[in-house]
Motif scaffolding. Structure first.
Motif, PDB file in Angstrom:
ATOM      1  N   PHE A 187     -35.298 -42.343 -61.814  1.00 29.99           N
ATOM      2  CA  PHE A 187     -33.823 -42.842 -62.475  1.00 29.99           C
ATOM      3  C   PHE A 187     -33.816 -42.926 -63.781  1.00 29.99           C
ATOM      4  N   SER A 188     -35.037 -43.343 -64.498  1.00 30.39           N
ATOM      5  CA  SER A 188     -35.166 -43.604 -65.983  1.00 30.39           C
ATOM      6  C   SER A 188     -35.042 -42.415 -66.507  1.00 30.39           C
ATOM      7  N   GLU A 189     -35.955 -41.495 -66.145  1.00 32.22           N
ATOM      8  CA  GLU A 189     -35.889 -39.857 -66.643  1.00 32.22           C
ATOM      9  C   GLU A 189     -34.281 -39.319 -66.651  1.00 32.22           C
ATOM     10  N   ALA A 190     -33.408 -39.561 -65.378  1.00 28.46           N
ATOM     11  CA  ALA A 190     -32.210 -39.113 -65.088  1.00 28.46           C
ATOM     12  C   ALA A 190     -31.340 -39.836 -66.211  1.00 28.46           C
ATOM     13  N   ALA A 191     -31.450 -41.120 -66.372  1.00 32.50           N
ATOM     14  CA  ALA A 191     -30.482 -41.740 -67.301  1.00 32.50           C
ATOM     15  C   ALA A 191     -30.659 -41.118 -68.771  1.00 32.50           C
ATOM     16  N   GLN A 192     -32.020 -40.864 -69.146  1.00 33.37           N
ATOM     17  CA  GLN A 192     -32.337 -40.264 -70.625  1.00 33.37           C
ATOM     18  C   GLN A 192     -31.662 -38.878 -70.479  1.00 33.37           C
ATOM     19  N   LEU A 193     -31.761 -38.232 -69.554  1.00 35.00           N
ATOM     20  CA  LEU A 193     -31.379 -36.712 -69.554  1.00 35.00           C
ATOM     21  C   LEU A 193     -29.591 -36.748 -69.605  1.00 35.00           C
ATOM     22  N   ILE A 194     -29.081 -37.722 -69.125  1.00 40.51           N
ATOM     23  CA  ILE A 194     -27.607 -37.664 -68.815  1.00 40.51           C
ATOM     24  C   ILE A 194     -27.007 -38.302 -70.351  1.00 40.51           C
ATOM     25  N   ILE A 195     -27.702 -39.186 -70.915  1.00 39.88           N
ATOM     26  CA  ILE A 195     -27.394 -39.581 -72.423  1.00 39.88           C
ATOM     27  C   ILE A 195     -27.610 -38.220 -73.368  1.00 39.88           C
ATOM     28  N   GLY A 196     -28.541 -37.622 -73.220  1.00 40.30           N
ATOM     29  CA  GLY A 196     -28.982 -36.365 -73.817  1.00 40.30           C
ATOM     30  C   GLY A 196     -30.145 -36.348 -74.905  1.00 40.30           C
ATOM     31  N   ASN A 197     -30.705 -35.173 -74.827  1.00 45.37           N
ATOM     32  CA  ASN A 197     -32.008 -34.941 -75.628  1.00 45.37           C
ATOM     33  C   ASN A 197     -31.299 -34.730 -77.120  1.00 45.37           C
ATOM     34  N   PRO A 198     -31.689 -35.669 -78.058  1.00 48.67           N
ATOM     35  CA  PRO A 198     -31.285 -35.470 -79.416  1.00 48.67           C
ATOM     36  C   PRO A 198     -31.473 -34.257 -80.117  1.00 48.67           C
ATOM     37  N   LYS A 255     -31.350 -31.359 -78.882  1.00 48.36           N
ATOM     38  CA  LYS A 255     -30.365 -30.466 -78.387  1.00 48.36           C
ATOM     39  C   LYS A 255     -29.149 -30.656 -78.643  1.00 48.36           C
ATOM     40  N   ILE A 256     -28.549 -31.543 -79.333  1.00 44.56           N
ATOM     41  CA  ILE A 256     -27.328 -32.125 -79.533  1.00 44.56           C
ATOM     42  C   ILE A 256     -26.873 -31.605 -80.844  1.00 44.56           C
ATOM     43  N   SER A 257     -25.779 -31.034 -81.034  1.00 43.05           N
ATOM     44  CA  SER A 257     -25.133 -30.581 -82.303  1.00 43.05           C
ATOM     45  C   SER A 257     -24.080 -31.492 -82.944  1.00 43.05           C
ATOM     46  N   ASN A 258     -23.403 -32.220 -81.924  1.00 44.84           N
ATOM     47  CA  ASN A 258     -22.556 -33.124 -82.336  1.00 44.84           C
ATOM     48  C   ASN A 258     -23.044 -34.425 -82.888  1.00 44.84           C
ATOM     49  N   GLN A 259     -22.768 -34.850 -84.300  1.00 47.16           N
ATOM     50  CA  GLN A 259     -23.518 -35.701 -85.137  1.00 47.16           C
ATOM     51  C   GLN A 259     -23.548 -37.198 -84.491  1.00 47.16           C
ATOM     52  N   ARG A 260     -22.500 -37.789 -83.966  1.00 46.72           N
ATOM     53  CA  ARG A 260     -22.304 -39.042 -83.248  1.00 46.72           C
ATOM     54  C   ARG A 260     -22.993 -38.930 -81.921  1.00 46.72           C
ATOM     55  N   TRP A 261     -22.974 -38.069 -81.283  1.00 46.06           N
ATOM     56  CA  TRP A 261     -23.596 -37.952 -79.855  1.00 46.06           C
ATOM     57  C   TRP A 261     -25.104 -37.944 -80.228  1.00 46.06           C
ATOM     58  N   GLN A 262     -25.641 -37.259 -81.007  1.00 40.11           N
ATOM     59  CA  GLN A 262     -26.795 -37.294 -81.417  1.00 40.11           C
ATOM     60  C   GLN A 262     -27.523 -38.573 -81.867  1.00 40.11           C
ATOM     61  N   GLN A 263     -26.591 -39.291 -82.770  1.00 38.29           N
ATOM     62  CA  GLN A 263     -27.074 -40.475 -83.064  1.00 38.29           C
ATOM     63  C   GLN A 263     -27.168 -41.492 -81.885  1.00 38.29           C
ATOM     64  N   ALA A 264     -26.349 -41.376 -81.168  1.00 38.64           N
ATOM     65  CA  ALA A 264     -26.187 -42.334 -79.907  1.00 38.64           C
ATOM     66  C   ALA A 264     -27.404 -41.875 -79.166  1.00 38.64           C
ATOM     67  N   ALA A 265     -27.928 -40.756 -78.706  1.00 40.81           N
ATOM     68  CA  ALA A 265     -28.841 -40.364 -77.912  1.00 40.81           C
ATOM     69  C   ALA A 265     -30.461 -40.514 -78.715  1.00 40.81           C
ATOM     70  N   THR A 266     -30.325 -40.649 -79.837  1.00 42.61           N
ATOM     71  CA  THR A 266     -31.474 -40.955 -80.565  1.00 42.61           C
ATOM     72  C   THR A 266     -31.501 -42.398 -80.551  1.00 42.61           C
ATOM     73  N   ALA A 267     -30.646 -43.314 -80.507  1.00 42.12           N
ATOM     74  CA  ALA A 267     -30.586 -44.771 -80.487  1.00 42.12           C
ATOM     75  C   ALA A 267     -31.150 -45.251 -79.013  1.00 42.12           C
ATOM     76  N   TYR A 268     -30.636 -44.273 -77.951  1.00 43.24           N
ATOM     77  CA  TYR A 268     -31.233 -44.747 -76.947  1.00 43.24           C
ATOM     78  C   TYR A 268     -32.488 -44.412 -76.626  1.00 43.24           C
ATOM     79  N   CYS A 269     -33.007 -43.298 -77.100  1.00 49.37           N
ATOM     80  CA  CYS A 269     -34.410 -42.932 -77.123  1.00 49.37           C
ATOM     81  C   CYS A 269     -35.316 -44.197 -77.628  1.00 49.37           C
ATOM     82  N   ASN A 270     -34.745 -44.819 -78.704  1.00 48.40           N
ATOM     83  CA  ASN A 270     -35.414 -45.794 -79.363  1.00 48.40           C
ATOM     84  C   ASN A 270     -35.383 -47.075 -78.657  1.00 48.40           C
ATOM     85  N   GLY A 271     -34.737 -47.278 -77.614  1.00 49.59           N
ATOM     86  CA  GLY A 271     -34.403 -48.402 -76.739  1.00 49.59           C
ATOM     87  C   GLY A 271     -33.253 -49.382 -77.040  1.00 49.59           C
TER      88      GLY A 271
END
Length: 404
Positions: free
Chosen positions: A180-191, A193-209
């Motif tokens: 489920f940790s991996e599922a959550a990471q995938l749902i938030i998104g891989n930075p 693969k993301i072109s939307n800037q705010r979404w990419q920033q959010a996904a990066t922040a999540y990856c960094n905890g």
């Protein structure tokens, strides 16, 4: 996921589609016509540039009824002109005549005895304009369509099943595997693969905890992702947080994983997609039923007429498995994925029974004509099949859009 072509020996027409909704028109082929009496009002609706759910929501609001009371036979793409049937609870037809909703036209209305349900249709008819094609596109398309009419269309689900990041099936796989940790990471998104800037920033922040930063940055329209982040901030573990998401969304993830496994089976059988093997589970196209093939040579003439086809499994706790070489392929795939009969039956409210799906489907009512550098293409497919595969075979490029 890149899909191989059945018609590899034939050059494609090139070109692009989806410049505007008029380039892609889809019409439902109803399973039955309304009988003219009953308490359910059937509407034949044309929508432009909106999803089926958006169309139903606007009609429900205009008529003052609940969206859940509206029945539909299938979902249609937003970036298209779609003509489909919906059913309404008891409504005065005079109200229908007064409806004035932008990009929605009521083509016809009549009463029937039952609510329209998902799957109550024979198929869909497509009318597609492909622009910037090669000079001899019409002849190329005719050659390809001829092969597909005689052999059948590979019944790939296609990339539209896997979401904008192409990862829905990976989310489903993680959920089935209890990761489920991996599922959550995938749902938030891989930075990456993301072109939307705010979404990419959010996904990066999540990856960094940094969940707080991820939530603050993530755009408001990402309601499910924000719901997941809120749950984590409230102290829920990853399993609990993922399972707070709507059941409909979670089932979509699991279904995408099933679809991925099926698409792999289509790929493995592509060179013999029209040939029955001993032990196959054959699909009867005009009945939607299946039977086990005992004598493949005796049944092959029916397959040659596209009355029946070999099928693949969508795994689940009730699915029928093949024998022989097909059974070996299916079991090897399950073993590689570490799946068993109970894998899709573990979570409350998320149990998928599995089913058989034909590896190919008939292509009917084909037509094409070229006007200068535009190719106008028409064809019909059974319900549950997607135009994407036909377009990919005809165009032979990465520009064919996902439609179904």
């Amino acid at each position: 996921m890149n899909y191989p072509y059945l018609t590899t020996a034939f050059a494609g027409v090139g070109g692009t589609i989806k410049d505007n909704p008029e380039d892609f028109i889809v019409e439902e082929i109803p399973a039955y016509a309304p009988c003219g009496h009953g308490e359910h009002l059937y509407l034949r609706v044309e929508k432009k540039g909106m999803s089926t759910f958006a169309m139903m929501q606007r009609i429900a609001t205009a008529l003052g009824i609940r969206e859940q009371e509206i029945g539909y036979a299938g979902l249609k793409d937003a970036q298209a002109i779609s003509r489909q049937t919906i059913s309404l609870p008891p409504v005065d037809k005079r109200k229908i005549a007064k409806l004035d909703i932008e990009n929605i036209t009521i083509l016809d209305s009549n009463y029937h005895t039952n609510k329209l349900r998902l799957g109550h249709l024979h198929g869909n008819r497509f009318h597609i304009a492909i622009h910037e094609v090669v000079e001899d596109a019409e002849q190329r398309a005719l050659d390809i369509l001829n092969i597909l009419e005689h052999t059948g269309v590979p019944n790939f689900f296609g990339s539209q099943r896997y979401g904008v990041l192409g990862s829905n099936h990976l989310v489903g796989k993680a959920i089935v595997g209890g990761e489920f940790s991996e599922a959550a990471q995938l749902i938030i998104g891989n930075p990456e693969k993301i072109s939307n800037q705010r979404w990419q920033q959010a996904a990066t922040a999540y990856c960094n905890g940094n969940i707080d930063e991820a939530l603050a940055t993530l755009p408001g329209r990402f309601r499910d992702e924000r719901r997941l982040l809120h749950a984590l901030l409230k102290g829920k573990d990853h399993r609990q947080a993922v399972l707070t998401l709507p059941r409909k969304l979670l089932r979509l993830y699991l279904s995408a994983y099933q679809s991925h496994l099926f698409d792999r089976q289509v790929q493995m059988r592509l060179d013999s997609i029209d040939i029955l093997w001993p032990g196959d589970i054959a699909y009867i196209h005009n009945k939607g039923a299946c039977f086990r093939v005992e004598d493949s040579e005796a049944e092959q003439p029916r397959a040659d007429r596209l009355e029946i086809s070999p099928s693949g499994m969508l795994p689940g706790h009730k699915v029928m498995y093949a024998n022989g070489q097909t059974g070996i392929i299916e079991q090897a795939l399950l073993e590689k994925e570490k799946l068993n009969d109970k894998s899709f039956n573990q979570l409350p409210g998320l149990k998928l029974s599995g089913e058989r799906r034909p590896l190919r489907v008939p292509l009917k009512q084909t037509n094409c004509r070229q006007q200068h550098n535009t190719l106008h293409l028409s064809f019909a497919l059974p319900t549950g099949s997607f135009a994407t595969t036909v377009l990919n075979e005809v165009i032979k490029s990465t520009t064919a859009s996902d439609k179904g």
